[in-house]
Design an enzyme around this catalytic site. Structure first.
Site, PDB file in Angstrom:
ATOM      1  N   TYR A   1      -1.407   4.643  -8.208  1.00 31.78           N
ATOM      2  CA  TYR A   1      -0.177   4.307  -9.522  1.00 31.78           C
ATOM      3  C   TYR A   1      -0.815   4.260 -10.818  1.00 31.78           C
ATOM      4  O   TYR A   1       0.177   3.692 -11.885  1.00 31.78           O
ATOM      5  CB  TYR A   1       0.449   3.083  -9.138  1.00 31.78           C
TER       6      TYR A   1
ATOM      7  N   ARG B   1      -3.730   0.546  -4.983  1.00 29.42           N
ATOM      8  CA  ARG B   1      -3.506   1.015  -5.862  1.00 29.42           C
ATOM      9  C   ARG B   1      -4.187   1.975  -7.011  1.00 29.42           C
ATOM     10  O   ARG B   1      -2.987   2.522  -8.334  1.00 29.42           O
ATOM     11  CB  ARG B   1      -2.874  -0.218  -6.320  1.00 29.42           C
TER      12      ARG B   1
ATOM     13  N   CYS C   1     -17.489   7.328  -1.108  1.00 27.88           N
ATOM     14  CA  CYS C   1     -17.685   8.496  -1.981  1.00 27.88           C
ATOM     15  C   CYS C   1     -16.539   9.482  -3.019  1.00 27.88           C
ATOM     16  O   CYS C   1     -16.134  10.579  -2.318  1.00 27.88           O
ATOM     17  CB  CYS C   1     -18.114   9.619  -0.858  1.00 27.88           C
TER      18      CYS C   1
ATOM     19  N   SER D   1       9.929  -1.550  -8.703  1.00 25.86           N
ATOM     20  CA  SER D   1       8.904  -2.859  -8.473  1.00 25.86           C
ATOM     21  C   SER D   1       7.810  -2.567  -9.428  1.00 25.86           C
ATOM     22  O   SER D   1       7.928  -1.896 -10.320  1.00 25.86           O
ATOM     23  CB  SER D   1       7.791  -2.354  -7.408  1.00 25.86           C
TER      24      SER D   1
END
Length: 494
Positions: free
Chosen positions: A391, A387, A418, A257
């Site tokens: 990643y 994300r 937190c 991707s």
């Protein structure tokens, strides 16, 4: 004008004008209106904030439809002489709702799902079963049975174990007198290492997806009782051709991707076509289909360079045409699976600014010097965009409710959770006068943001608003605290 910060990553340039939007990162109908605020399809973000609140996913329906059509038309044109066009499956895992599924069908695309829940969305949208696919590396018996009962157009099988499971469930139904044939594609791992984050590269050997095209080791061959010259991919083809209840449609691969380079797709296509030819000759059968996956990148930041669908299609068609000619074979019907490339840039997340603070950070090259980094906290965070945590993904952001002539200041946009890792945008230049109550928009959040959203810290997940024709409407309502408590059995007893 402010100077670039030494704390900024090397790829992040100091913008000449903080009020200018980097067009590839946004839907085509996002502009600054006469008042300086962002507007989508003519609807100001200030009005969206007032009507729907924040945080909020804001999706341009017109842009989604245009991107879907662009893939359909570009690939049909590029492959027309090869196989009569291309079947474009929208990858629902990127973002799916009942209304989005209807748009997909109306724009002439098919739909790829990867769970029973995604199948349920497709069913609720009355999506034709023969235009649906089912992915997944560990489909449950219930999911496989559901796919068979619906008459799904294809099941993408990920392993030999799963192939046998699908065949067994189909055979059980046939023994009951039911018409059950599993139309199967075999997902192969062609050993192509895509230039992307290791967690979203999916065609190299050391990961969970697919059937390896590399020969078994002697130890594996002995354990399985198979020829050591075979690969898992070839063993799966041998089994699929012989198994009762299985109709083998063809081969599938997906190399990863957020990919910009074309070379990985070309290598994978060549490997698959050569294997396709070898298997057809070995078994004397025709494998009518081949899926070359998706994974095409979008512009999350100004340095990302996505390719338009027409360029992608022409480059891939050239490779397939050349390879089929070299092999002397007829091109199978090609399909692809874009998800992020369709929905990613259609959507931005709208946040309200809360607290701010500036910290002094050591110069990476001289610890005796420090430089300021400003933290801007917003009313969402890792619960609506996981994300960056998963990643290390980069995003950009823009002041959304007004323009500003203030100097640029290196900023880090963070959430309210937190967790110190709760970062929405790691590095971005924003006006130095950003203050509490301002609105920030983070573009490129259409894919894998709402889909990965959680209720961490018991935050309600944001809703999704679609805009078309100057009108905004919920397509997924935002959660409420009552929604959060509705499954808590202790709360229901009170």
């Amino acid at each position: 004008m402010a100077a670039a910060s030494p704390l900024a990553p090397s790829w992040l340039d100091l913008p000449g004008d903080l009020n200018t939007l980097h067009a590839p990162s946004w839907a085509h109908d996002v502009v600054r209106d006469a008042d300086g605020g962002l507007a989508v399809g003519g609807v100001p973000v200030s009005a969206l904030k007032e009507q729907f609140g924040t945080p909020l996913f804001v999706l341009s329906e017109d842009d989604f439809r245009a991107r879907a059509r662009a893939f359909r038309d570009a690939f049909d044109a590029a492959f027309q002489d090869l196989c009569g066009g291309v079947d474009v499956y929208y990858a629902g895992k990127a973002f799916l709702s009942v209304e989005v599924a209807r748009w997909v069908q109306e724009e002439g695309l098919r739909l790829d799902t990867c769970s029973g829940g995604e199948l349920a969305v497709a069913q609720r949208a009355s999506f034709p079963a023969e235009l649906l696919g089912l992915h997944g590396n560990n489909k449950s018996a219930a999911e496989i049975g559901r796919a068979l009962d619906l008459g799904l157009g294809r099941i993408v099988v990920d392993s030999i174990d799963e192939l046998e499971r699908v065949a067994r469930i189909a055979q059980e139904r046939r023994a009951e007198g039911r018409d059950a044939v599993a139309k199967v594609m075999l997902r192969l791992t062609p050993g192509v290492h895509a230039h992307t984050h290791e967690f979203i590269a999916t065609a190299h050997e050391d990961q969970k997806f697919g059937l390896s095209m590399a020969p078994f080791t002697a130890e594996d061959a002995a354990e399985r009782g198979v020829d050591p010259q075979l690969s898992a991919a070839e063993q799966a083809v041998d089994a699929a051709v012989a198994l009762d209840g299985i109709e083998l449609l063809g081969l599938h691969c997906h190399i990863g991707s957020q990919i910009f380079e074309a070379d990985g797709f070309a290598v994978a296509a060549r490997k698959l076509l050569a294997f396709h030819d070898a298997m057809q000759r070995k078994h004397g059968v025709v494998l009518p289909e081949m899926d070359l996956g998706g994974g095409h990148g979008i512009a999350y930041t100004p340095v990302d360079t996505p390719r338009p669908p027409a360029e992608i299609a022409l480059a891939l068609a050239a490779v397939v045409r050349e390879c089929c000619s070299e092999l002397g074979i007829e091109c199978p019907r090609i399909s692809i699976e874009p998800g992020r490339a369709i929905v990613g840039s259609t959507t931005f997340t709208l946040y309200e600014v809360g607290t701010r603070k500036t910290v002094q950070v050591e110069d990476p090259e001289d610890a005796s010097r420090t430089f300021p980094r400003r933290y801007i906290s917003v009313d969402g965070g890792m619960s609506d965009n996981a994300r960056p945590v998963l990643y290390d993904a980069d995003y950009s952001a823009a002041l959304a409710n007004r323009t500003s002539g203030a100097p640029a200041q290196l900023s880090r946009v963070v959430g309210k959770h937190c967790e110190s890792g709760d970062i929405v945008v790691k590095d971005v230049y924003l006006p130095s006068d950003v203050r509490a109550g301002d609105l920030l928009a983070v573009p490129g959040t259409g894919a894998y943001c709402w889909a990965l959203a959680s209720n961490y810290n018991y935050l309600a997940r944001p809703g999704v608003v679609a805009i078309s024709g100057g009108t905004a409407r919920w397509i997924i309502r935002g959660e409420t605290e009552e929604d959060l408590l509705s499954r808590d059995m202790g709360a229901r007893q009170l």
